[in-house]
Motif scaffolding. Structure first.
Motif, short mmCIF file in Angstrom:
data_model
loop_
_atom_site.label_atom_id
_atom_site.label_comp_id
_atom_site.label_asym_id
_atom_site.label_seq_id
_atom_site.Cartn_x
_atom_site.Cartn_y
_atom_site.Cartn_z
N ALA A 195 0.82 -1.22 0.00
CA ALA A 195 0.00 0.00 0.00
C ALA A 195 0.85 1.27 0.00
O ALA A 195 0.32 2.36 -0.09
CB ALA A 195 -0.93 -0.01 1.21
N VAL A 245 -6.39 -1.11 3.31
CA VAL A 245 -5.13 -1.87 3.28
C VAL A 245 -5.32 -3.30 3.80
O VAL A 245 -4.74 -4.25 3.28
CB VAL A 245 -4.04 -1.14 4.10
N ALA A 272 -4.77 -3.72 -1.12
CA ALA A 272 -3.65 -2.88 -0.68
C ALA A 272 -3.04 -2.15 -1.88
O ALA A 272 -2.70 -0.97 -1.81
CB ALA A 272 -2.60 -3.73 0.03
#
Lengths: 118, 439
Positions: free
Chosen positions: B87, B167, B174
């Motif tokens: 992420a 996430v 993510a």
């Protein structure tokens, strides 16, 4: 910390660099070291002229090693946050410097054996 | 003699450098090394995540003749500590993805389906396909469920659009969150971060992602046009007081707006507004980018089994185990490990690393008719990323004591490059070694 085993370390390094790059580097390091020992035994002495050039390669090796580690880890000089970081970075640089010196000395010895020196 | 031992330890830490240090951050007791115990017991492990897989490998090595069955319907194994790196645009989505089967040892039978029913009185587990397994010993390690439905107005198909990230939802989500964060930090706006009021996995992750968003905005020169808000669910940013104070100081330095006692109620994707329950009533905060983290609970099959705490975490259903032995308090042949365990701390892979050998010791001792002093102290570790290139290595236990692996070498509350190296390059390999029962 006491339980850090050799196999764990190997697994960690394989993960860091990828299996092929890691073992390629290990093989290269071992080969250069063996050749270095070979030329030392063959020549029965250290050639200080070659050693001088090898020393000149040390800063290059140090910088190259640091750049390599920064590239692999998405980080840079500005990320140094404390004494341990500087120590680790100096360790990386020292390893690069020594590695470069050994490599340059060995290559010179292989290319120009003492008999052909004037 | 202690001097020389200390010297060896620090020299070894130094030699290991980043790689070794990362391994050490997760390191607990070593791999199984004792003589095998002969038994014909049937051990059923629910869940082939970090805890279930590591236990399967360790028990298979420790026990001779045991029948070990592991139950998990998910074909993919996820390295969840990698989600933050995905992420943050530093790793691709497949960085965290492997298969369930590749980590399992020979001789352990995988039932590739989910458990539908647990009956601890009859000592049986019913599978979704209709089969019923009888067990002598049961290890409950199915992880937890993310209760997305509890966030009104939100659904996972929104992730990646309109500044909405998630996430925790998985590697692909993510990656979509990174796409949204990348776009957001190109221009700036209002970023709002928060965490749920339930127990959660890796309580440091929401804090890290706030730091990372700030870092990207600074690198891109849009921080001046960016407002960053963190809405804490309670009166603190982190449950460990000494860590909380450090994070509070850093948040102040970075210029984040902090609100306390804010629990997310709903998300309005059209108006781009988050609504929080607060002691003063519902409060709206507008957002251009956010990372949705829902309440977390034990899986339904666990909550229906009668294994959960009756008087603690009643809305979450974590398994009622002794916090030091991880053995069920009412059913001595049942253990829990990993996220589902009803203990005050430790829904992280680092905790799993320390829990698994304890469960192993107690289970093996019980089979042998013996006892053991093996005890889990609540150890949890969190490399708290404060920007790309730096992290704080935070390790603590049930007492909220800091328990640094490298006292005097790696300062626990200092933003360091070496702690970043551990998180980024060394933890996954250590995790993989743990799955195989080798670390």
């Amino acid at each position: 910390m006491e339980e850090l085993t050799f196999t764990t370390l190997i697994a960690v390094f394989e993960e860091m660099f990828g299996r092929w790059l890691f073992w390629g580097m290990v093989v290269a390091a071992v080969a250069v070291t063996l050749l270095y020992v070979y030329v030392l035994i063959r020549d029965h002495s250290v050639s200080w002229r070659k050693f001088l050039l090898a020393q000149l390669a040390m800063p290059v090796g140090a910088v190259a090693a640091v750049i390599f580690v920064f590239a692999v880890t998405d980080s840079g000089l500005g990320d140094m946050g404390g004494p341990i970081d500087v120590i680790v970075l100096l360790g990386v640089a020292a390893a690069g410097a020594v590695g470069a010196a050994i490599l340059v000395y060995t290559v010179q010895s292989l290319v120009a054996p003492p008999a052909r020196e004037t | 003699m202690t001097d020389s031992r200390d010297f060896t330890a620090s020299r070894r830490a130094f030699l290991g450098l980043a790689a070794g240090a990362g391994a050490l951050a997760l390191a607990g007791q070593g791999g199984p090394a004792r003589a095998q115990l002969r038994t014909n017991a049937h051990i059923v492990i629910l869940g082939a995540g970090a805890a279930g897989t590591a236990l399967a490998n360790r028990l298979a090595a420790r026990l001779e003749g045991a029948r070990i069955t592991i139950v998990d319907g998910r074909a993919q194994h996820w390295y969840q500590p990698g989600f933050t790196l995905i992420a943050a645009g530093l790793k691709p989505a497949d960085y965290s993805v492997s298969t369930t089967t590749e980590w399992l040892p020979d001789g352990v039978e995988l039932k590739p389906e989910y458990a539908a029913e647990i009956d601890p009185e009859a000592k049986t587990v019913g599978l979704a396909g209709g089969e019923t397994l009888s067990y002598d010993y049961l290890v409950v390690a199915p992880g937890l469920v993310l209760d997305w439905d509890a966030v009104e107005g939100f659904s996972l198909d929104m992730v990646g659009e309109n500044g909405i990230g998630a996430v925790y939802a998985g590697p692909d989500y993510a990656a979509k969150t990174w796409a949204a964060m990348d776009r957001f930090t190109d221009e700036g706006g209002e970023a709002v971060f928060f965490r749920p009021a339930t127990e959660m996995k890796c309580a440091g992750a929401p804090l890290k992602y706030t730091f990372l968003t700030d870092d990207y905005a600074r690198r891109k020169g849009t921080r001046g046009a960016t407002k960053i808000t963190y809405a804490a669910h309670s009166g603190s940013l982190f449950a460990v007081p000494i860590v909380n104070e450090k994070v509070r100081m850093l948040y102040d330095e970075r210029g984040f707006d902090v609100h306390y006692d804010h629990v997310l109620k709903s998300l309005d994707p059209g108006r781009k507004v988050l609504t929080f329950d607060t002691p003063e009533g519902a409060t709206e905060i507008p957002f251009d980018f956010t990372n949705v983290i829902p309440p977390m609970r034990a899986p339904e099959v666990v909550r229906q089994s009668g294994l959960s705490w009756a008087d603690r975490w009643v809305d979450q259903g974590w398994v009622e185990v002794d916090q030091h032995t991880l053995r069920h308090r009412r059913y001595p042949e049942v253990f829990a490990a990993g996220d589902v365990a009803g203990v005050p701390k430790g829904k992280t892979a680092a905790s799993v690393k320390w829990q698994v050998p304890v469960v192993e010791e107690h289970l093996v001792a019980q089979i042998a008719g013996d006892t053991t002093d093996a005890s889990y102290n609540g150890y949890t570790s969190c490399p708290l990323i404060t920007r790309v290139g730096r992290a704080m290595l935070i390790e603590f236990d049930y007492n909220n004591d800091l328990v640094p692996s490298f006292p005097g070498v790696i300062a626990p509350l200092q933003e360091l490059w070496i702690s970043w190296l551990m998180k980024e390059v060394a933890l996954k390999a250590t995790y993989n070694a743990m799955l195989r029962g080798m670390a």
